[in-house]
Design an enzyme around this catalytic site. Structure first.
Site, short mmCIF file in Angstrom:
data_model
loop_
_atom_site.label_atom_id
_atom_site.label_comp_id
_atom_site.label_asym_id
_atom_site.label_seq_id
_atom_site.Cartn_x
_atom_site.Cartn_y
_atom_site.Cartn_z
N ILE A 14 0.83 -0.95 0.05
CA ILE A 14 -0.01 0.25 -0.12
C ILE A 14 0.77 1.22 0.20
O ILE A 14 0.96 2.21 -0.76
CB ILE A 14 -0.96 0.12 1.13
CG1 ILE A 14 -1.74 -1.87 1.47
CG2 ILE A 14 -1.82 1.04 1.03
CD1 ILE A 14 -2.57 -1.52 2.49
N PHE A 84 2.65 3.39 7.66
CA PHE A 84 2.31 1.80 7.46
C PHE A 84 2.94 1.32 7.53
O PHE A 84 2.11 -0.40 8.18
CB PHE A 84 2.56 2.24 5.67
CG PHE A 84 1.39 2.60 4.80
CD1 PHE A 84 2.08 3.91 4.04
CD2 PHE A 84 -0.05 2.94 4.45
CE1 PHE A 84 1.35 5.22 3.01
CE2 PHE A 84 -0.26 3.43 4.06
CZ PHE A 84 0.33 4.55 3.38
N TYR A 152 -2.61 -8.59 16.15
CA TYR A 152 -2.76 -7.97 15.13
C TYR A 152 -3.76 -7.01 15.26
O TYR A 152 -3.97 -5.69 15.29
CB TYR A 152 -2.88 -8.95 13.98
CG TYR A 152 -2.93 -7.56 12.92
CD1 TYR A 152 -4.76 -7.44 11.89
CD2 TYR A 152 -1.99 -6.82 12.00
CE1 TYR A 152 -4.82 -6.84 11.19
CE2 TYR A 152 -2.13 -6.20 11.87
CZ TYR A 152 -2.71 -5.63 10.27
OH TYR A 152 -3.64 -4.99 9.52
N GLY A 298 -9.19 -17.98 13.49
CA GLY A 298 -9.21 -16.62 13.13
C GLY A 298 -9.83 -15.90 12.64
O GLY A 298 -10.25 -15.15 12.30
C1 WQD Z 1 -9.70 -13.60 2.26
C2 WQD Z 1 -10.88 -14.73 2.91
C3 WQD Z 1 -10.60 -16.07 3.98
C4 WQD Z 1 -6.15 -17.33 1.50
C5 WQD Z 1 -6.69 -9.86 5.27
C6 WQD Z 1 -5.15 -9.78 5.95
C7 WQD Z 1 -5.41 -9.03 7.60
C8 WQD Z 1 -6.48 -7.80 6.99
C9 WQD Z 1 -7.94 -7.48 6.50
C10 WQD Z 1 -5.03 -5.57 7.32
C11 WQD Z 1 -10.95 -14.94 4.11
C12 WQD Z 1 -10.44 -16.80 2.38
C13 WQD Z 1 -7.50 -16.94 1.81
C14 WQD Z 1 -6.93 -18.86 1.10
C15 WQD Z 1 -8.72 -18.96 1.76
N1 WQD Z 1 -5.35 -6.61 6.05
N2 WQD Z 1 -9.09 -17.34 1.59
N3 WQD Z 1 -7.71 -19.20 0.69
O1 WQD Z 1 -8.63 -12.94 6.18
O2 WQD Z 1 -9.71 -10.79 4.87
O3 WQD Z 1 -7.38 -10.77 6.26
O4 WQD Z 1 -6.74 -8.65 5.23
O5 WQD Z 1 -5.98 -5.00 7.84
O6 WQD Z 1 -3.43 -7.93 7.63
O7 WQD Z 1 -4.49 -10.75 6.00
O8 WQD Z 1 -7.56 -11.84 3.48
O9 WQD Z 1 -7.23 -12.76 2.11
O10 WQD Z 1 -5.95 -13.63 3.65
O11 WQD Z 1 -8.57 -13.80 3.45
O12 WQD Z 1 -9.93 -19.73 1.32
O13 WQD Z 1 -6.12 -19.19 0.94
O14 WQD Z 1 -10.50 -15.43 1.88
O15 WQD Z 1 -10.55 -17.55 4.46
O16 WQD Z 1 -12.51 -15.35 3.84
P1 WQD Z 1 -8.84 -11.84 5.72
P2 WQD Z 1 -7.84 -12.89 3.70
#
Ligand code: WQD
Length: 344
Positions: A14, A84, A152, A298
């Site tokens: 970002i 950031f 986090y 989580g």
């Molecule tokens: C999105 C969806 C997973 C990977 C991230 C960052 C966190 C924060 C918010 C900034 C979920 C699913 C994912 C995979 C999957 N960033 N998934 N298979 O968990 O919302 O958090 O954004 O503040 O730091 O980690 O994003 O992209 O990991 O997951 O099914 O291989 O995709 O279960 O539903 P998340 P993500």
């Protein structure tokens, strides 16, 4: 009004896109980055894209006040800071909480102390929608209860509270931006998301499957209380997020201190994992093989922003949709099979 802006973590995903937007607006930047999770190549490409060299780099860890002092003394006075730098892997924060409290909270505390010393009290902070924990009402408004469920998010909320105390005690101007899910890349394909090792996040994993670097996507759970059973998130184009930082800093610099803003930065649209897979396949013509596996510890079922405050206070709304997110993210992956370690 062109300003001098200090950006911590400016070489990151970002941060680099925000540096590009700010250089194109004519600002002068000083970037502090330790390259723990980023590459100096990103900053080189940002200056190339902006056709500007108004970016100075101070390499080092922001927990070291001498590094920050060097950045503040590197040119004309700093008008504002965009912060950031920090750790952001949810699972890692559960495994190593002390490191997250040190880097994310202590790092921010050192930054604020050095800013005070240099008489700079205008700060845009990179916060996160995960401070809402596992909410039951949607879309999410900034006034809703926060209930972070992992270190986090707890560290990010603690920094928000520390900055709030500075606004109450002194003449600070602070904006905490609660990001939803930033994805995609600059349309040039020259800068983008470059995760180290196996991607944690959905979008880079999908683009690596599309490129043949991964055999298939594992979908973490299809038994959530959502229409198709998979997790719902509010994905936003990283260029929309980068533009939100420029708008926010300009807004803060025009406010009388003390000013404290907390703003959700999202599109207001919730997409499931299966929606994203379908959207990527339609945008690129590439089939993404996947297998449904167990939920990831989580994960929460749904995070979706109400973007009304960003529009009302900052005049900002997301302008790009899923097609651009997929198309631009794929262009980056194709042009840089190994991220910034690819040949120039
Ligand atoms: C999105 C969806 C997973 C990977 C991230 C960052 C966190 C924060 C918010 C900034 C979920 C699913 C994912 C995979 C999957 N960033 N998934 N298979 O968990 O919302 O958090 O954004 O503040 O730091 O980690 O994003 O992209 O990991 O997951 O099914 O291989 O995709 O279960 O539903 P998340 P993500």
């Amino acid at each position: 009004m062109t300003c001098r802006i200090l950006i911590t973590g400016g070489a990151g995903f970002i941060g680099s896109h925000t540096c590009l937007v700010l250089l194109e607006q004519g600002h002068s930047l000083v970037v502090v980055d330790n390259f723990d999770n980023s590459s100096p190549e990103a900053l080189r490409r940002v200056q190339e894209l902006a056709a500007s060299d108004a970016l100075q780099l101070v390499e080092g860890d922001l927990r070291n006040p001498d590094v920050l002092d060097r950045a503040f003394r590197s040119g004309r006075p700093v008008d504002g800071v965009i912060h950031f730098a920090g750790l952001k892997a949810v699972g890692e924060s559960v495994a190593d909480p002390l490191r997250y409290w040190d880097v994310n909270l202590n790092g921010s505390r050192v930054l604020a102390a050095v800013m005070e010393r240099h008489g700079c009290r205008t700060l845009v902070f990179s916060s996160t929608s995960t401070v809402y924990g596992e909410p039951e009402q949607f879309p999410l408004h900034e006034g809703m209860a926060t209930a972070p469920v992992h270190p986090y998010a707890q560290t990010k909320l603690a920094v928000e509270q520390m900055l709030g105390a500075l606004c109450r005690s002194g003449s600070w101007r602070v904006a905490c931006l609660r990001y939803f899910n930033p994805v995609g890349a600059h349309p040039s394909g020259r800068i983008g998301e470059d995760p180290l090792g196996i991607p944690n996040n959905l979008f880079p994993f999908i683009t690596q499957v599309a490129a043949g670097r991964r055999d298939k996507l594992r979908v973490f759970g299809q038994d959530y209380p959502t229409p198709d059973g998979t997790g719902i998130r509010d994905y936003l184009h990283v260029m929309d997020l980068a533009e939100a930082h420029g708008v926010t800093l300009t807004h803060l610099l025009n406010q009388e201190p003390p000013t404290q803003l907390t703003v959700n930065i999202g599109t207001g649209t919730g997409l499931s994992v299966l929606d994203v897979i379908k959207g990527f396949e339609q945008a690129t013509g590439i089939t993404i093989p996947y297998e449904v596996v167990a939920r990831r510890p989580g994960d929460v079922p749904r995070l979706q922003a109400c973007p009304r405050q960003a529009e009302a206070v900052l005049g900002w709304t997301a302008r790009r949709g899923l097609v651009e997110m997929c198309r631009d993210g794929w262009a980056w992956q194709q042009a840089n099979p190994m991220g910034y370690r690819s040949a120039p």
